[in-house]
Motif scaffolding. Structure first.
Motif, PDB file in Angstrom:
ATOM      1  N   LEU B  60       0.845  -1.195   0.000  1.00  0.00           N
ATOM      2  CA  LEU B  60       0.000   0.000   0.000  1.00  0.00           C
ATOM      3  C   LEU B  60       0.877   1.240   0.000  1.00  0.00           C
ATOM      4  O   LEU B  60       0.453   2.326  -0.359  1.00  0.00           O
ATOM      5  CB  LEU B  60      -0.900   0.015   1.245  1.00  0.00           C
ATOM      6  CG  LEU B  60      -2.122  -0.879   1.205  1.00  0.00           C
ATOM      7  CD1 LEU B  60      -2.777  -0.934   2.574  1.00  0.00           C
ATOM      8  CD2 LEU B  60      -3.116  -0.389   0.170  1.00  0.00           C
ATOM      9  N   ASP B  61       2.116   1.058   0.441  1.00  0.00           N
ATOM     10  CA  ASP B  61       3.047   2.178   0.532  1.00  0.00           C
ATOM     11  C   ASP B  61       4.391   1.686   0.002  1.00  0.00           C
ATOM     12  O   ASP B  61       4.605   0.478  -0.130  1.00  0.00           O
ATOM     13  CB  ASP B  61       3.155   2.620   1.993  1.00  0.00           C
ATOM     14  CG  ASP B  61       3.501   4.096   2.112  1.00  0.00           C
ATOM     15  OD1 ASP B  61       3.864   4.700   1.080  1.00  0.00           O
ATOM     16  OD2 ASP B  61       3.404   4.634   3.234  1.00  0.00           O
ATOM     17  N   ASP B  80       2.764   1.092 -11.326  1.00  0.00           N
ATOM     18  CA  ASP B  80       1.531   1.295 -10.561  1.00  0.00           C
ATOM     19  C   ASP B  80       0.533   0.184 -10.836  1.00  0.00           C
ATOM     20  O   ASP B  80      -0.122  -0.313  -9.930  1.00  0.00           O
ATOM     21  CB  ASP B  80       0.886   2.634 -10.948  1.00  0.00           C
ATOM     22  CG  ASP B  80       1.532   3.777 -10.188  1.00  0.00           C
ATOM     23  OD1 ASP B  80       2.260   3.495  -9.223  1.00  0.00           O
ATOM     24  OD2 ASP B  80       1.315   4.934 -10.574  1.00  0.00           O
ATOM     25  N   LEU B  81       0.451  -0.186 -12.094  1.00  0.00           N
ATOM     26  CA  LEU B  81      -0.517  -1.196 -12.498  1.00  0.00           C
ATOM     27  C   LEU B  81      -0.174  -2.544 -11.876  1.00  0.00           C
ATOM     28  O   LEU B  81      -1.037  -3.262 -11.368  1.00  0.00           O
ATOM     29  CB  LEU B  81      -0.529  -1.292 -14.026  1.00  0.00           C
ATOM     30  CG  LEU B  81      -1.748  -1.984 -14.617  1.00  0.00           C
ATOM     31  CD1 LEU B  81      -2.986  -1.141 -14.388  1.00  0.00           C
ATOM     32  CD2 LEU B  81      -1.540  -2.223 -16.115  1.00  0.00           C
ATOM     33  N   ALA B  84      -1.002  -2.528  -8.230  1.00  0.00           N
ATOM     34  CA  ALA B  84      -2.440  -2.711  -8.039  1.00  0.00           C
ATOM     35  C   ALA B  84      -2.782  -4.189  -8.151  1.00  0.00           C
ATOM     36  O   ALA B  84      -3.588  -4.724  -7.396  1.00  0.00           O
ATOM     37  CB  ALA B  84      -3.217  -1.902  -9.064  1.00  0.00           C
ATOM     38  N   LYS B  85      -2.125  -4.849  -9.088  1.00  0.00           N
ATOM     39  CA  LYS B  85      -2.395  -6.267  -9.298  1.00  0.00           C
ATOM     40  C   LYS B  85      -1.919  -7.092  -8.095  1.00  0.00           C
ATOM     41  O   LYS B  85      -2.585  -8.048  -7.679  1.00  0.00           O
ATOM     42  CB  LYS B  85      -1.694  -6.726 -10.581  1.00  0.00           C
ATOM     43  CG  LYS B  85      -2.256  -8.023 -11.029  1.00  0.00           C
ATOM     44  CD  LYS B  85      -1.997  -8.345 -12.477  1.00  0.00           C
ATOM     45  CE  LYS B  85      -2.637  -9.706 -12.733  1.00  0.00           C
ATOM     46  NZ  LYS B  85      -2.087 -10.367 -13.888  1.00  0.00           N
ATOM     47  N   ARG B  87      -1.710  -6.040  -4.978  1.00  0.00           N
ATOM     48  CA  ARG B  87      -2.665  -5.806  -3.899  1.00  0.00           C
ATOM     49  C   ARG B  87      -3.936  -6.610  -4.122  1.00  0.00           C
ATOM     50  O   ARG B  87      -4.589  -7.048  -3.198  1.00  0.00           O
ATOM     51  CB  ARG B  87      -3.028  -4.315  -3.817  1.00  0.00           C
ATOM     52  CG  ARG B  87      -1.897  -3.441  -3.332  1.00  0.00           C
ATOM     53  CD  ARG B  87      -2.423  -2.076  -2.906  1.00  0.00           C
ATOM     54  NE  ARG B  87      -2.827  -1.245  -4.021  1.00  0.00           N
ATOM     55  CZ  ARG B  87      -2.030  -0.338  -4.598  1.00  0.00           C
ATOM     56  NH1 ARG B  87      -0.799  -0.166  -4.168  1.00  0.00           N
ATOM     57  NH2 ARG B  87      -2.471   0.373  -5.588  1.00  0.00           N
ATOM     58  N   ASN B  88      -4.271  -6.768  -5.400  1.00  0.00           N
ATOM     59  CA  ASN B  88      -5.509  -7.432  -5.748  1.00  0.00           C
ATOM     60  C   ASN B  88      -5.436  -8.948  -5.571  1.00  0.00           C
ATOM     61  O   ASN B  88      -6.342  -9.563  -5.017  1.00  0.00           O
ATOM     62  CB  ASN B  88      -5.865  -7.080  -7.198  1.00  0.00           C
ATOM     63  CG  ASN B  88      -7.229  -7.587  -7.593  1.00  0.00           C
ATOM     64  OD1 ASN B  88      -7.390  -8.193  -8.620  1.00  0.00           O
ATOM     65  ND2 ASN B  88      -8.223  -7.345  -6.758  1.00  0.00           N
ATOM     66  N   LEU B 112     -15.858  -7.008  -4.176  1.00  0.00           N
ATOM     67  CA  LEU B 112     -15.160  -5.839  -4.735  1.00  0.00           C
ATOM     68  C   LEU B 112     -13.796  -6.160  -5.362  1.00  0.00           C
ATOM     69  O   LEU B 112     -13.529  -5.743  -6.493  1.00  0.00           O
ATOM     70  CB  LEU B 112     -15.026  -4.767  -3.647  1.00  0.00           C
ATOM     71  CG  LEU B 112     -14.644  -3.370  -4.118  1.00  0.00           C
ATOM     72  CD1 LEU B 112     -15.695  -2.796  -5.043  1.00  0.00           C
ATOM     73  CD2 LEU B 112     -14.442  -2.442  -2.921  1.00  0.00           C
ATOM     74  N   PRO B 113     -12.913  -6.904  -4.666  1.00  0.00           N
ATOM     75  CA  PRO B 113     -11.608  -7.168  -5.289  1.00  0.00           C
ATOM     76  C   PRO B 113     -11.733  -7.952  -6.600  1.00  0.00           C
ATOM     77  O   PRO B 113     -10.897  -7.807  -7.488  1.00  0.00           O
ATOM     78  CB  PRO B 113     -10.875  -8.010  -4.233  1.00  0.00           C
ATOM     79  CG  PRO B 113     -11.569  -7.726  -2.954  1.00  0.00           C
ATOM     80  CD  PRO B 113     -12.998  -7.470  -3.316  1.00  0.00           C
ATOM     81  N   ILE B 115     -13.903  -7.570  -8.887  1.00  0.00           N
ATOM     82  CA  ILE B 115     -14.187  -6.658 -10.003  1.00  0.00           C
ATOM     83  C   ILE B 115     -12.880  -6.275 -10.684  1.00  0.00           C
ATOM     84  O   ILE B 115     -12.768  -6.308 -11.896  1.00  0.00           O
ATOM     85  CB  ILE B 115     -14.902  -5.385  -9.500  1.00  0.00           C
ATOM     86  CG1 ILE B 115     -16.325  -5.730  -9.086  1.00  0.00           C
ATOM     87  CG2 ILE B 115     -14.896  -4.308 -10.573  1.00  0.00           C
ATOM     88  CD1 ILE B 115     -17.079  -4.568  -8.487  1.00  0.00           C
ATOM     89  N   TYR B 116     -11.887  -5.954  -9.837  1.00  0.00           N
ATOM     90  CA  TYR B 116     -10.618  -5.503 -10.407  1.00  0.00           C
ATOM     91  C   TYR B 116      -9.775  -6.665 -10.911  1.00  0.00           C
ATOM     92  O   TYR B 116      -8.745  -6.459 -11.540  1.00  0.00           O
ATOM     93  CB  TYR B 116      -9.865  -4.664  -9.373  1.00  0.00           C
ATOM     94  CG  TYR B 116     -10.673  -3.451  -8.979  1.00  0.00           C
ATOM     95  CD1 TYR B 116     -10.947  -2.465  -9.932  1.00  0.00           C
ATOM     96  CD2 TYR B 116     -11.219  -3.306  -7.719  1.00  0.00           C
ATOM     97  CE1 TYR B 116     -11.719  -1.376  -9.614  1.00  0.00           C
ATOM     98  CE2 TYR B 116     -11.992  -2.221  -7.386  1.00  0.00           C
ATOM     99  CZ  TYR B 116     -12.241  -1.245  -8.344  1.00  0.00           C
ATOM    100  OH  TYR B 116     -13.015  -0.166  -8.035  1.00  0.00           O
TER     101      TYR B 116
END
Lengths: 414, 227
Positions: B60-61, B80-81, B84-85, B87-88, B112-113, B115-116
């Motif tokens: 997250l950081d 960044d992408l 995100a992946k 984290r997902n 929710l997760p 969806i991504y």
């Protein structure tokens, strides 16, 4: 696709939660789009009826005249006055051209008053022309008879009147055979034209036609510059079907020869077509069109700023949500598109309502006023496209701001 | 799942952030390793840097310096992408304050997760329901967060963390907003998850909570005290 649908339904949810706010935000777009749609459809309707009327004057006519049909910009009137006059002989010569069906000379004056016993009509257009007048001008002699060649060559004191004149001076009984007094000359009415309606709000039936030979007797030419420049013969030419381009070339060549112009001299006459009339008219409406578009653009910008403002508020309000979404795996791209879809959706809702409202407005105006409204698909597409563009343009900044949020800071936001 | 495979390796992690014009050194050279089926608690007083550490471990950081490897790949090279992946799909995160979306139902929050992760709607709902059943919220599927108790909310949050089959589940003070009985229930869930082979890393300042873990890391002033 699935993804897009998800974002749209998410946006819908936001609107449901903030109904009034969303409506007020979309209002700028609604006003802008409905104004554009209403005015565009009125202009379009006007254009169409003008086009129809110009067609009804007679299809693809070519006009030869001494002075320009429409004066655009400053012109040297002296120069026009000094041009050689057009004559009935010119019309006769043009008549012989291979691409020409018929050509007739035409000369006209406005008569302030035409009287018959106790009845009178004002502002009658008095025309001097030849035997093929009705053929060239798409006129039809409804009762009585048309001119003959002899009427013209023998300078007979005859006339055919328009239906407006007939109705006003001879409300009952046939006018054929009656005599009219025009400037002290007695003219026998031999026929009445069928009604033609109005062109640009002016009746085309308030007129009277006589042989040009007799016209010359009644209306001698003045010597003032204005009269020499504008009150002479013109020639109305009906080309053979599909040959108007050729006719223009042939007429130009013939007239240059007749006026003895060498190749380095400019034309000393004007050739016009109905197409040109149409273009002149469209040029006039285009100015109005541009003005409307400018006004609409301003209101769309104002509407767009409203959208941007509300989207910024929305991003701030939902900072935590953005943090949560990022924490569970939403990429910057996901967040960006979510907010972009929302602003585009907001603008599009405004656009759709605006289009509907504009159409209703146009319809209302055409019901209560003589203006006709004409709606085309391209206006609806334009309204749609414009509002989508506003949504994207003004949505991109708030959306980028949302996408760029640091997840940790966003999660801490209260 | 095989035991003792290294998933995360953080080497000499430092994190400095700015609070106004004052630099705060939250982490000053932390080295830590997470292996499969680990059950680690990170303890420390407030301001010891434990939250910062778990945020960096869960991507997250990002650290100011130091190297962080995920299955031998250097995280600082991720876009960044890609982050995100990670984290997902790689991690699940449970927050102290649940962090559920208030307008979504329990099922939607859990899904929710997914969806991504571009999972179809049908599959999303199926998976979310399955996990909610498992965690004992079968009768709360269509409830919104404000219609549920704190314990229920936290269980929804745990279900959300689990839904993408993560390699590590991070929890930041998962019992911090709950009374002790509910907190104990939540800890039971974590215990069970580890027993099933999951890997859990949690931050806490409560030693009874920390005692559930098989390994405790103590942080003080941004450094690990003892292991």
């Amino acid at each position: 696709m699935n993804d897009l649908w998800l974002k749209v339904s998410l946006s819908l949810q936001t609107f449901k939660t903030h109904r009034l706010r969303s409506f007020l935000t979309a209002l700028g777009i609604i006003i802008g789009v409905s104004t554009v749609i209403a005015i565009l459809s009125l202009i379009e309707g006007l254009n169409r009826s003008v086009a129809e009327q110009i067609q009804s004057i007679g299809s693809d006519l070519v006009f030869l005249s001494k002075s320009p049909i429409v004066m655009a910009g400053p012109r040297n009137i002296e120069e026009i006055a000094n041009r050689p006059d057009l004559t009935p002989e010119d019309a006769e010569a043009i008549n012989q051209l291979p691409s020409v069906d018929v050509a007739i000379p035409e000369i006209s004056q406005q008569l302030t008053k035409l009287k018959y016993r106790d009845k009178e009509v004002a502002s009658v257009r008095v025309i001097g022309s030849a035997e093929n007048f009705s053929k060239v001008n798409n006129r039809f002699v409804e009762s009585g008879r048309d001119f003959t060649r002899d009427d013209v060559t023998h300078r007979r004191a005859l006339c055919i009147i328009g239906s407006y004149v007939a109705k006003n001076i001879f409300p009952e009984g046939s006018p054929v055979g009656k005599e009219l007094n025009v400037r002290g000359h007695r003219l026998k009415i031999i026929g009445v034209f069928r009604e033609k309606g109005a062109f640009l709000g002016q009746s085309m039936d308030n007129m009277l036609v006589m042989p040009y030979t007799f016209f010359e007797k009644i209306f001698p030419r003045g010597e003032s510059v204005i009269e020499r420049a504008f009150f002479g013969y013109s020639v109305d030419i009906k080309p053979k079907t599909g040959q108007s381009e050729k006719t223009i070339d042939e007429v130009r060549e013939l007239m240059r020869r007749r006026h003895g112009l060498s190749f380095d001299k400019k034309d000393d006459f004007e050739i016009g077509t109905q197409q040109m009339l149409m273009e002149i008219y469209q040029n006039i409406t285009r100015v109005g069109f541009i003005a409307i578009v400018a006004i609409a653009a301003i209101s769309l910008v104002v509407g767009g700023i409203g959208i941007m403002n509300i989207m910024l508020v929305s991003v701030a309000e939902r900072t935590r949500e953005i943090g949560i979404r990022k924490a569970v795996g939403a990429s910057n791209q996901n967040i960006l598109s979510q907010f972009l879809v929302e602003s585009v959706f907001l603008a599009l809702i405004g656009g759709v309502i605006g289009i509907m409202f504009g159409l209703i407005l146009a319809w209302l105006i055409s019901v209560v006023s003589p203006l006709k409204a004409s709606v085309s698909l391209w206006m609806v597409i334009l309204g749609f496209g414009f509002s989508a563009a506003v949504g994207i343009f003004f949505g991109i900044y708030p959306a980028r701001r949302a996408a760029g949020l640091n997840p940790i800071e966003a999660l801490r936001y209260e | 799942m095989k035991k003792n495979l290294t998933i995360c390796r953080a080497l000499d992690i430092c994190k400095t952030y700015w609070r106004g014009k004052v630099a705060v050194e939250a982490l000053r050279g932390v080295t830590i390793e997470i292996k499969t089926n680990d059950y680690i608690s990170i303890m420390g007083a407030s301001g010891s840097g434990k939250s910062t550490l778990i945020h960096i471990l869960s991507c997250l950081d990002t650290p100011t310096s130091g190297e962080y490897y995920l299955e031998d790949k250097l995280v600082s090279s991720y876009t960044d992408l890609e982050l995100a992946k990670v984290r997902n799909t790689f991690f699940g995160f449970v927050f102290q304050s649940f962090s559920l979306l208030p307008r979504l139902t329990a099922t939607e929050n859990v899904a929710l997760p997914l969806i991504y992760a571009a999972v179809s709607k049908k599959e999303r709902v199926r998976k979310a329901r399955k996990i909610l059943e498992k965690i004992g919220l079968g009768d709360r599927m269509n409830h919104r967060p404000n219609e549920m108790s704190g314990g229920e909310c936290q269980r929804v949050a745990i279900a959300r963390a689990l839904v993408n089959d993560p390699k590590v589940i991070f929890a930041d003070e998962p019992t911090g907003n709950l009374d002790s009985r509910t907190g104990a229930e939540i800890m039971d869930i974590f215990d069970k998850l580890v027993a099933e082979g999951n890997t859990v890393v949690m931050v806490t300042h409560d030693s009874t909570v920390a005692s559930h873990a098989s390994k405790t890391v103590r942080l003080r002033d941004g450094m690990i005290q003892n292991e």
